[in-house]
Design a protein around this motif. Structure first.
Motif, PDB file in Angstrom:
ATOM      1  N   PRO A 105       0.826  -1.120   0.108  1.00 36.84           N
ATOM      2  CA  PRO A 105       0.149  -0.022   0.094  1.00 36.84           C
ATOM      3  C   PRO A 105       0.812   1.420   0.184  1.00 36.84           C
ATOM      4  CG  PRO A 105      -0.530  -1.489   1.812  1.00 36.84           C
ATOM      5  CD  PRO A 105       0.786  -2.058   1.374  1.00 36.84           C
ATOM      6  N   PHE A 106       0.499   2.152  -0.904  1.00 35.63           N
ATOM      7  CA  PHE A 106       1.216   3.779  -0.859  1.00 35.63           C
ATOM      8  C   PHE A 106       0.383   4.544  -0.368  1.00 35.63           C
ATOM      9  CE2 PHE A 106       3.376   1.024  -4.121  1.00 35.63           C
ATOM     10  CZ  PHE A 106       4.857   1.504  -4.274  1.00 35.63           C
ATOM     11  N   CYS A 107       0.715   5.237   0.729  1.00 27.55           N
ATOM     12  CA  CYS A 107       0.093   6.091   1.275  1.00 27.55           C
ATOM     13  C   CYS A 107       0.559   7.557   1.132  1.00 27.55           C
ATOM     14  CB  CYS A 107       0.045   5.755   3.075  1.00 27.55           C
ATOM     15  SG  CYS A 107      -0.584   4.145   3.416  1.00 27.55           S
ATOM     16  N   LEU A 108       0.041   8.193   0.410  1.00 29.76           N
ATOM     17  CA  LEU A 108       0.297   9.456  -0.347  1.00 29.76           C
ATOM     18  C   LEU A 108      -0.172  10.779   0.306  1.00 29.76           C
ATOM     19  CD1 LEU A 108       0.208   8.384  -3.920  1.00 29.76           C
ATOM     20  CD2 LEU A 108       1.763   7.984  -2.470  1.00 29.76           C
ATOM     21  N   GLU A 109       0.423  11.939   0.342  1.00 26.50           N
ATOM     22  CA  GLU A 109      -0.027  13.128   0.901  1.00 26.50           C
ATOM     23  C   GLU A 109       0.821  14.207   0.198  1.00 26.50           C
ATOM     24  OE1 GLU A 109      -0.575  15.385   5.095  1.00 26.50           O
ATOM     25  OE2 GLU A 109       0.430  13.646   5.208  1.00 26.50           O
ATOM     26  N   ALA A 110       0.042  15.318  -0.080  1.00 27.17           N
ATOM     27  CA  ALA A 110       0.814  16.444  -0.784  1.00 27.17           C
ATOM     28  C   ALA A 110       0.285  17.705  -0.537  1.00 27.17           C
ATOM     29  CB  ALA A 110       0.995  16.445  -2.394  1.00 27.17           C
ATOM     30  N   GLU A 111       0.555  18.742  -0.773  1.00 23.05           N
ATOM     31  CA  GLU A 111      -0.004  20.355  -0.255  1.00 23.05           C
ATOM     32  C   GLU A 111      -0.701  20.639  -1.435  1.00 23.05           C
ATOM     33  OE1 GLU A 111       3.321  22.592   2.386  1.00 23.05           O
ATOM     34  OE2 GLU A 111       3.891  22.096   0.168  1.00 23.05           O
ATOM     35  N   ASN A 112      -0.770  20.154  -2.476  1.00 20.77           N
ATOM     36  CA  ASN A 112      -1.714  20.535  -3.758  1.00 20.77           C
ATOM     37  C   ASN A 112      -1.933  19.514  -4.775  1.00 20.77           C
ATOM     38  OD1 ASN A 112       0.489  20.501  -6.182  1.00 20.77           O
ATOM     39  ND2 ASN A 112       1.314  22.008  -4.624  1.00 20.77           N
ATOM     40  N   GLN A 128       0.361  -0.874  -7.143  1.00 21.49           N
ATOM     41  CA  GLN A 128      -1.140  -0.753  -7.449  1.00 21.49           C
ATOM     42  C   GLN A 128      -1.974  -0.178  -6.563  1.00 21.49           C
ATOM     43  OE1 GLN A 128      -1.999  -4.823  -8.585  1.00 21.49           O
ATOM     44  NE2 GLN A 128      -0.969  -4.909 -10.590  1.00 21.49           N
ATOM     45  N   LYS A 129      -1.605  -0.265  -5.230  1.00 22.05           N
ATOM     46  CA  LYS A 129      -2.656  -0.080  -4.288  1.00 22.05           C
ATOM     47  C   LYS A 129      -2.201   1.235  -3.874  1.00 22.05           C
ATOM     48  CE  LYS A 129      -3.115  -4.836  -2.798  1.00 22.05           C
ATOM     49  NZ  LYS A 129      -2.786  -5.901  -1.680  1.00 22.05           N
ATOM     50  N   ILE A 130      -3.135   2.462  -4.170  1.00 22.37           N
ATOM     51  CA  ILE A 130      -2.703   3.851  -3.784  1.00 22.37           C
ATOM     52  C   ILE A 130      -3.725   4.327  -2.823  1.00 22.37           C
ATOM     53  CG2 ILE A 130      -1.996   6.067  -4.739  1.00 22.37           C
ATOM     54  CD1 ILE A 130      -0.575   3.796  -5.809  1.00 22.37           C
ATOM     55  N   TYR A 131      -3.502   4.962  -1.844  1.00 21.32           N
ATOM     56  CA  TYR A 131      -4.417   5.795  -0.816  1.00 21.32           C
ATOM     57  C   TYR A 131      -3.964   6.979  -0.508  1.00 21.32           C
ATOM     58  CZ  TYR A 131      -5.460   0.569   0.148  1.00 21.32           C
ATOM     59  OH  TYR A 131      -5.623  -0.663  -0.154  1.00 21.32           O
ATOM     60  N   THR A 132      -5.162   7.813  -0.301  1.00 20.65           N
ATOM     61  CA  THR A 132      -4.814   9.014   0.281  1.00 20.65           C
ATOM     62  C   THR A 132      -4.797   9.229   1.526  1.00 20.65           C
ATOM     63  OG1 THR A 132      -5.951  10.120  -1.825  1.00 20.65           O
ATOM     64  CG2 THR A 132      -5.609  11.579   0.147  1.00 20.65           C
ATOM     65  N   ILE A 133      -3.643   9.438   2.527  1.00 21.89           N
ATOM     66  CA  ILE A 133      -3.737   9.176   3.839  1.00 21.89           C
ATOM     67  C   ILE A 133      -3.046  10.662   4.422  1.00 21.89           C
ATOM     68  CG2 ILE A 133      -2.884   7.998   5.808  1.00 21.89           C
ATOM     69  CD1 ILE A 133      -4.871   6.568   4.175  1.00 21.89           C
ATOM     70  N   SER A 134      -3.677  11.287   5.099  1.00 25.12           N
ATOM     71  CA  SER A 134      -3.159  12.530   5.773  1.00 25.12           C
ATOM     72  C   SER A 134      -2.228  12.310   7.111  1.00 25.12           C
ATOM     73  CB  SER A 134      -4.589  13.305   6.802  1.00 25.12           C
ATOM     74  OG  SER A 134      -4.884  12.619   7.728  1.00 25.12           O
ATOM     75  N   SER A 135      -1.647  13.358   7.421  1.00 25.20           N
ATOM     76  CA  SER A 135      -0.274  13.082   8.340  1.00 25.20           C
ATOM     77  C   SER A 135      -1.066  12.402   9.792  1.00 25.20           C
ATOM     78  CB  SER A 135       0.253  14.271   8.840  1.00 25.20           C
ATOM     79  OG  SER A 135       1.054  14.720   7.633  1.00 25.20           O
ATOM     80  N   GLU A 136      -2.257  12.773  10.103  1.00 26.05           N
ATOM     81  CA  GLU A 136      -2.947  12.409  11.454  1.00 26.05           C
ATOM     82  C   GLU A 136      -3.352  10.907  11.206  1.00 26.05           C
ATOM     83  OE1 GLU A 136      -3.160  13.496  14.461  1.00 26.05           O
ATOM     84  OE2 GLU A 136      -1.502  15.160  13.550  1.00 26.05           O
ATOM     85  N   GLN A 137      -3.955  10.572  10.091  1.00 21.14           N
ATOM     86  CA  GLN A 137      -4.339   9.205   9.945  1.00 21.14           C
ATOM     87  C   GLN A 137      -2.825   8.351   9.732  1.00 21.14           C
ATOM     88  OE1 GLN A 137      -6.419   9.946   6.031  1.00 21.14           O
ATOM     89  NE2 GLN A 137      -8.205   9.463   6.827  1.00 21.14           N
TER      90      GLN A 137
END
Length: 231
Positions: A105-112, A128-137
């Motif tokens: 699983p790739f947990c990604l976060e960016a400013e924009n 293949q496994k992409i997730y949008t995850i915040s710093s707190e999460q």
């Protein structure tokens, strides 16, 4: 073609560098975090160093977009002066153990949005496994990962010690370990729970405790009580 600079020479950095070498659309370079006097330019700089070194290392990098690979460090803990992000892979890495990035699983976060899309491009180029995850999460996810990986591996170590001390091959337990993991793909961990604790089998629990040393008894009692209390 996107240029990627990987800063670090540890397990995560080494695996990332090797897998990006096989992607035609990516030109990858790797440097040690100890040699930051001359830093190559790159579309994205991935810092893969120990958590306590991320702030210092990132403060020395002038490239436009810098991300780290940590599960427990917030995105804003990066000290570069430009854009920030996170490229966290939730997996345990050993340098000489091959990993299947399609299962990671790739947990990604960016400013924009544009930077996120760049991270997504990198992740999709190798996995293949992409997730949008915040710093707190991500922080809570990292704690959960410690329970399911680091702590369970320590329990495997205790089981191995018990086997060794009684001249029993640890390999006998390996099919059970595999089935335990496979079972939670179909059942929730709560519903998959078996054993003397959930059955409140006091006689078996007492017999087990008599076979253990003091430290093992403490762990056994804590886990037994946690199972019985459902927490």
């Amino acid at each position: 073609m996107k240029s990627v600079l990987i800063v670090g020479k540890g397990n995560v950095a080494t695996h990332l560098y090797n897998v990006f070498l096989n992607v035609d659309e990516i030109a990858v370079t790797q440097i040690s975090s100890r040699t930051l006097t001359t830093i190559p330019k790159a579309s994205i700089t991935i810092i893969a160093v120990s958590d306590d070194a991320i702030a210092e290392v990132s403060s020395k990098i002038k490239n436009d977009f810098v991300v780290h690979t940590s599960g427990s460090v917030a995105m804003n803990d990066l000290k570069n002066s430009h854009r920030k992000g996170v490229f966290y892979m939730l997996q345990t890495f050993s340098k000489n153990k091959k990993v299947d990035f399609n299962e990671i699983p790739f947990c990604l976060e960016a400013e924009n949005k544009e930077d996120y899309q760049l991270l997504e491009f990198l992740a999709k180029s190798i996995g293949q496994k992409i997730y949008t995850i915040s710093s707190e999460q991500r922080k809570t996810l990292h704690v959960a990962a410690v329970f399911v990986n680091n702590f369970t591996n320590h329990l495997f170590k205790i089981g191995n010690d018990i086997c060794n001390n009684n001249n029993v091959p640890f390999e006998i337990l390996q099919p059970l370990i595999k089935e335990t993991v496979l079972k939670i793909e179909k059942l929730s961990p709560e519903k998959a729970q078996t054993g003397p604790a959930i059955r409140n089998d006091k006689k078996t629990i007492k017999n087990h405790l008599n076979l253990l040393d003091k430290n093992q008894q403490k762990i056994y009692k804590i886990l037994t009580k946690s199972i019985q209390n459902g927490n």
